[in-house]
Scaffold this motif. Sequence first.
Motif, mmCIF file in Angstrom:
data_model
loop_
_atom_site.group_PDB
_atom_site.id
_atom_site.type_symbol
_atom_site.label_atom_id
_atom_site.label_comp_id
_atom_site.label_asym_id
_atom_site.label_seq_id
_atom_site.Cartn_x
_atom_site.Cartn_y
_atom_site.Cartn_z
ATOM 1 N N MET A 103 0.817 -1.219 0.000
ATOM 2 C CA MET A 103 0.000 0.000 0.000
ATOM 3 C C MET A 103 0.851 1.268 0.000
ATOM 4 S SD MET A 103 -3.180 -0.481 -0.402
ATOM 5 C CE MET A 103 -3.862 1.092 0.093
ATOM 6 N N GLU A 104 2.032 1.241 0.615
ATOM 7 C CA GLU A 104 2.911 2.412 0.595
ATOM 8 C C GLU A 104 3.219 2.811 -0.849
ATOM 9 O OE1 GLU A 104 6.381 1.336 2.817
ATOM 10 O OE2 GLU A 104 5.301 1.260 4.724
ATOM 11 N N GLU A 105 3.557 1.811 -1.656
ATOM 12 C CA GLU A 105 3.878 2.059 -3.052
ATOM 13 C C GLU A 105 2.610 2.383 -3.858
ATOM 14 O OE1 GLU A 105 5.425 -0.761 -6.582
ATOM 15 O OE2 GLU A 105 6.717 -0.706 -4.807
ATOM 16 N N PHE A 106 1.541 1.653 -3.582
ATOM 17 C CA PHE A 106 0.301 1.830 -4.334
ATOM 18 C C PHE A 106 -0.285 3.222 -4.139
ATOM 19 C CE2 PHE A 106 -4.317 1.594 -4.765
ATOM 20 C CZ PHE A 106 -4.423 1.099 -6.057
ATOM 21 N N ARG A 107 -0.208 3.769 -2.929
ATOM 22 C CA ARG A 107 -0.748 5.111 -2.665
ATOM 23 C C ARG A 107 -0.080 6.159 -3.549
ATOM 24 N NH1 ARG A 107 -0.146 3.500 2.738
ATOM 25 N NH2 ARG A 107 -2.128 2.830 3.615
ATOM 26 N N LYS A 108 1.244 6.036 -3.701
ATOM 27 C CA LYS A 108 1.976 6.988 -4.537
ATOM 28 C C LYS A 108 1.514 6.893 -5.987
ATOM 29 C CE LYS A 108 6.032 6.672 -1.589
ATOM 30 N NZ LYS A 108 7.373 6.080 -1.465
ATOM 31 N N GLN A 109 1.400 5.671 -6.491
ATOM 32 C CA GLN A 109 0.967 5.471 -7.872
ATOM 33 C C GLN A 109 -0.459 5.970 -8.067
ATOM 34 O OE1 GLN A 109 1.398 1.284 -8.477
ATOM 35 N NE2 GLN A 109 3.636 1.353 -8.583
ATOM 36 N N TYR A 110 -1.321 5.690 -7.129
ATOM 37 C CA TYR A 110 -2.728 6.089 -7.235
ATOM 38 C C TYR A 110 -2.854 7.611 -7.208
ATOM 39 C CZ TYR A 110 -7.785 5.647 -6.734
ATOM 40 O OH TYR A 110 -9.140 5.706 -6.952
ATOM 41 N N ALA A 111 -2.049 8.260 -6.374
ATOM 42 C CA ALA A 111 -2.099 9.721 -6.282
ATOM 43 C C ALA A 111 -1.663 10.365 -7.587
ATOM 44 C CB ALA A 111 -1.218 10.197 -5.135
ATOM 45 N N ALA A 122 -9.392 0.503 -3.604
ATOM 46 C CA ALA A 122 -8.690 0.208 -4.846
ATOM 47 C C ALA A 122 -7.437 -0.626 -4.561
ATOM 48 C CB ALA A 122 -8.319 1.500 -5.563
ATOM 49 N N GLY A 123 -6.725 -0.282 -3.481
ATOM 50 C CA GLY A 123 -5.532 -1.048 -3.104
ATOM 51 C C GLY A 123 -5.875 -2.464 -2.702
ATOM 52 N N GLY A 124 -6.944 -2.636 -1.958
ATOM 53 C CA GLY A 124 -7.370 -3.969 -1.554
ATOM 54 C C GLY A 124 -7.761 -4.828 -2.733
#
Length: 146
Positions: A49-57, A72-74
């Motif tokens: 999720m640390e990585e996914f949050r950056k990509q999603y933002a 979305a991450g889940g």
Amino acid sequence: MKGARSKKADTRLSVKKGAATTKVGKKAGKAAKDPNKPKRPASAFFVFMEEFRKQYAEKHPNNKQVSVVGKAGGDKWKSLSEAEKAPYVAKAEKRKQDYEKQMKAYNKRQAEGPTADEEDSDKSRSEVNDEDDDEEEGSGEEEDDE
């Protein structure tokens, strides 16, 4: 008529307030957390999720809702294969090993007991420095008078 209703509501509120204070009193006996204790490591999902949050933002700059990012991450995590999850699991294992080392060191320090430095840590450094400054100022003023 409205005045009578509000008086009843006020008495109910005062009873509830009294009940709430007794519950808080019971929680006061709980031990305080040690700020020096190492924090538990993140699981593989949270490393992901640390990585996914950056990509999603980057993809959705106007999104302000945390819940949307979490959902979305889940969903993405569930759709990943074991091979795709492997790097995150490896990072989580490394963090867990580091945490275990830190906990061993922490427990060793706890078993040894507090040192003089740790006992003084209740005072912030600024308070200690302020006291030292006050003493120096007082002695300096006396020298000027002579």
